[in-house]
Design an enzyme around this catalytic site. Sequence first.
Site, PDB file in Angstrom:
ATOM      1  CD  GLU B 288      74.430 -32.131  17.499  1.00  0.00           C
ATOM      2  OE1 GLU B 288      73.454 -32.640  18.082  1.00  0.00           O
ATOM      3  OE2 GLU B 288      74.452 -30.934  17.142  1.00  0.00           O
ATOM      4  CG  HIS B 314      64.278 -41.230 -11.596  1.00  0.00           C
ATOM      5  ND1 HIS B 314      64.169 -41.537 -12.930  1.00  0.00           N
ATOM      6  CD2 HIS B 314      63.604 -42.193 -10.928  1.00  0.00           C
ATOM      7  CE1 HIS B 314      63.431 -42.627 -13.061  1.00  0.00           C
ATOM      8  NE2 HIS B 314      63.079 -43.045 -11.865  1.00  0.00           N
ATOM      9  CE  LYS B 427      74.930 -23.668  20.309  1.00  0.00           C
ATOM     10  NZ  LYS B 427      74.580 -24.522  21.467  1.00  0.00           N
TER      11      LYS B 427
END
Lengths: 482, 482
Positions: B288, B314, B427
């Site tokens: 961010e 792995h 938003k």
Amino acid sequence: MAGGIDFLFDFSLVLEGNLRNGEGITTHVMNQGLRRAERAAMTLASRQAAGEIGFPGLPFLEKEARALSRYAAGMRKRFTHLLVLGIGGSALGTKAVYEGVGGEGARKGLRLTVADNVDPDAFFPLLRRLPMKTTAVVAISKSGGTAETNAQLGLAVEGLRRAAGKRWKEHLVLITDPAKGAFRRFADSQGIDSFPVPPNVGGRYSVLSPVGLLPLAAAGVSVERLLAGARWMESTFLGRKGGENPVLAAAAVYSHYLIENVKPVHVWLTYGEGLARVAEWWQQLWAESLGKRRPTGTPVGQTPARAVGVTDQHSQVQLYQDGPADKVFTFVKWMAGRERGNVPASGFAPGAEILGGRPLRDLFDAEFEGTIGALWKAGRPIVRIEVGKRDEAHLGAFLHFWEWVTAIAGECAGIDPFDQPGVEEGKIITRALMGEKGSGKRREEFLRARKNRIPAEIRLADRTPGGPPRRGAVRGLRRGKG
Amino acid sequence: MAGGIDFLFDFSLVLEGNLRNGEGITTHVMNQGLRRAERAAMTLASRQAAGEIGFPGLPFLEKEARALSRYAAGMRKRFTHLLVLGIGGSALGTKAVYEGVGGEGARKGLRLTVADNVDPDAFFPLLRRLPMKTTAVVAISKSGGTAETNAQLGLAVEGLRRAAGKRWKEHLVLITDPAKGAFRRFADSQGIDSFPVPPNVGGRYSVLSPVGLLPLAAAGVSVERLLAGARWMESTFLGRKGGENPVLAAAAVYSHYLIENVKPVHVWLTYGEGLARVAEWWQQLWAESLGKRRPTGTPVGQTPARAVGVTDQHSQVQLYQDGPADKVFTFVKWMAGRERGNVPASGFAPGAEILGGRPLRDLFDAEFEGTIGALWKAGRPIVRIEVGKRDEAHLGAFLHFWEWVTAIAGECAGIDPFDQPGVEEGKIITRALMGEKGSGKRREEFLRARKNRIPAEIRLADRTPGGPPRRGAVRGLRRGKG
């Protein structure tokens, strides 16, 4: 299947018509991609026919699954807890399905713990917490040579011996190669129960083999329905042509961003409890199957990144929205959630009243759509997958879908999606550092290289409470020894 | 500080002398990078002097921290559980430090739950599990306008009212802007206890403000030692020049791979319990702060990827080793672990005997070195950081280190590391979809765009148990409506 299966693969937002910034796929390229995927699927089908590839056949081993279920039912009568020892493909599938269906409390069965690390600060406390008198241990290593699982097994057997004395073997099950390796010899020589990993099924494709099925069945998961879901996906895959086939369409889309319009990062944004663990399983599948060198030496591969919606909207979306255009996005959600509760109607501050008096799910769903909408507006290629609900059949279908998509994408990229040659070097150096016999020369070589490297380190050590840092050994930027 | 602080920043394996494939940093470039980092630090210092940036001053607010500690001590007397409502920067720092020092059971304090999602399938079960009669709720939103935290708060208050009747307010603490916003008005008008988020401290830099300190203190973490560790790092940073300064050296190294030899991915491999949560905190900070557009419009940024050692060896190392050379690696470990147990000496299969009769930690440490060695051999740039041990002072120092490194790297890249303009769009669309008043036009616009997009979806719905999939609505690859 009880309740049926619902599945949506939506690739609208990778089409050139919807992404007018050059990031989209034209109809021509998509059709090429579909043909490439079909050819790859045919190549894989012949490898399957030749017995090289086993994963597509696993969902059809219904008889074996019933036998596993019966064995697991016996375990549920004798024990309360189940400890799975395994790492990578021996752990991630079990965790994905177990958490996928709801985790602890969602099914009646043994309480499951999967130990997939040898961090002493994790493994010893874990062992101490388990009631070993009523704990079954399932140790999984296809080769039998996995160092981590061997070390875990040594410690678990020690614990079982303390708790159960001579009957320790009755607590233990090994899942390993049917014929060879250290685990196989251990099981056969000691008379310990065991189940096979099919030799033509690699770790990351093994969730529908005993590797995943035994622990899951013991934990109360219906492995029959898990396999039924995978069979449904297999027949969907085999029964549909080109752009109507979700596997081929997905392989065409993703291989485009893997090898044509190359995106170094593939982000999964998961919306729904349990999906984060499925993402971890996928992360191994995608990274280890596709991250490798072509026969020509050119590297290929995509870093799989996981983000949890809505949480990571507040952590990663800034980067996705405004950062480099180097990602393809897959949004995954359950179509139907479980909880239907409302947010209270009153008590909201100005600007937040729209939240009140309606289901919390409205907000969750709106954020899913809102985030897709915003990234779409920023020109990002986005795939959207919706999976009916959190149950065995849907998870079986979804995992099997991704196994095929990954295998075909790898074949399209000109690499073998089933090997992992790049993990050997680290193992060799590790064993050399541990003092393995016969590794003398390699060990010397590595230690010499390490000794000869130009040091650049800033080491700080402060022993004076509250005072300024004492000057430590600082070396850096000078050639030769610091 | 009791026990002192140990910290190692080792950048040997990014130096050109150790990486002879063109991926390394020459002495000249490193010195340039250090000067660039110094200039950036000076720019940030003037922004700090002008009151724009608050995070560097937080470790020095000792009086405020003592007041918080006293308040938290009172909470520990009245409650048994603590529910933190917050998302992103309001949650990740608390989780990092709490898990970093050892999580539940490591400190005497309230049992901590951090709710950082509005997934109904996670949040409702979580609320039902908590004994609300003895639960304190801390709701955190700097602006007070975070939709998720508002919705959570509505539900938590409902639960508190049921459990505590008129005394519900005594269970609640709000952490928000000292002067404005919905949370501030709520606290002031209702007489609910509250603590301030300094206006010049953004969410992802706020762990050492009341945002992190109050929940951590209530959970039994020593916030005084946390701040002392950060102060130690601050004085280390202010007291050392160029290549002897770990912050400047790190900023020089990482900004090289951010803006010069651009690596799209920055991988953290963490070896040690608790570090995985610290990596999640870092992931927000890095993504961010650095993922954004320059004033010229060019995007910059790096996808932070987390891997857990040894587990993800792995799962991811195949990609790291053989895949594209598009990553810079940071290995992080504790210098001193806690558990010292041995693996039993006997019972090992041929080839695995080297594991027996020695500490499990030997294997863990050898795998850390082995993985670094293998990636080094493959020519990957690698930074290695070792942090003394799992305690408050070390975590304070480590988090403060990364705040500075990130801020300076952002400044070097020509962007503002403290804003997040890219999160607004999602938003806005979310609120529009929720039917926010005044969003009519934007909502219409978005819905129209969505309606007009070219559909390409494969929808499968099977209701016939066990039978072949019914043909669903399949649309794709045709322009216009499907």
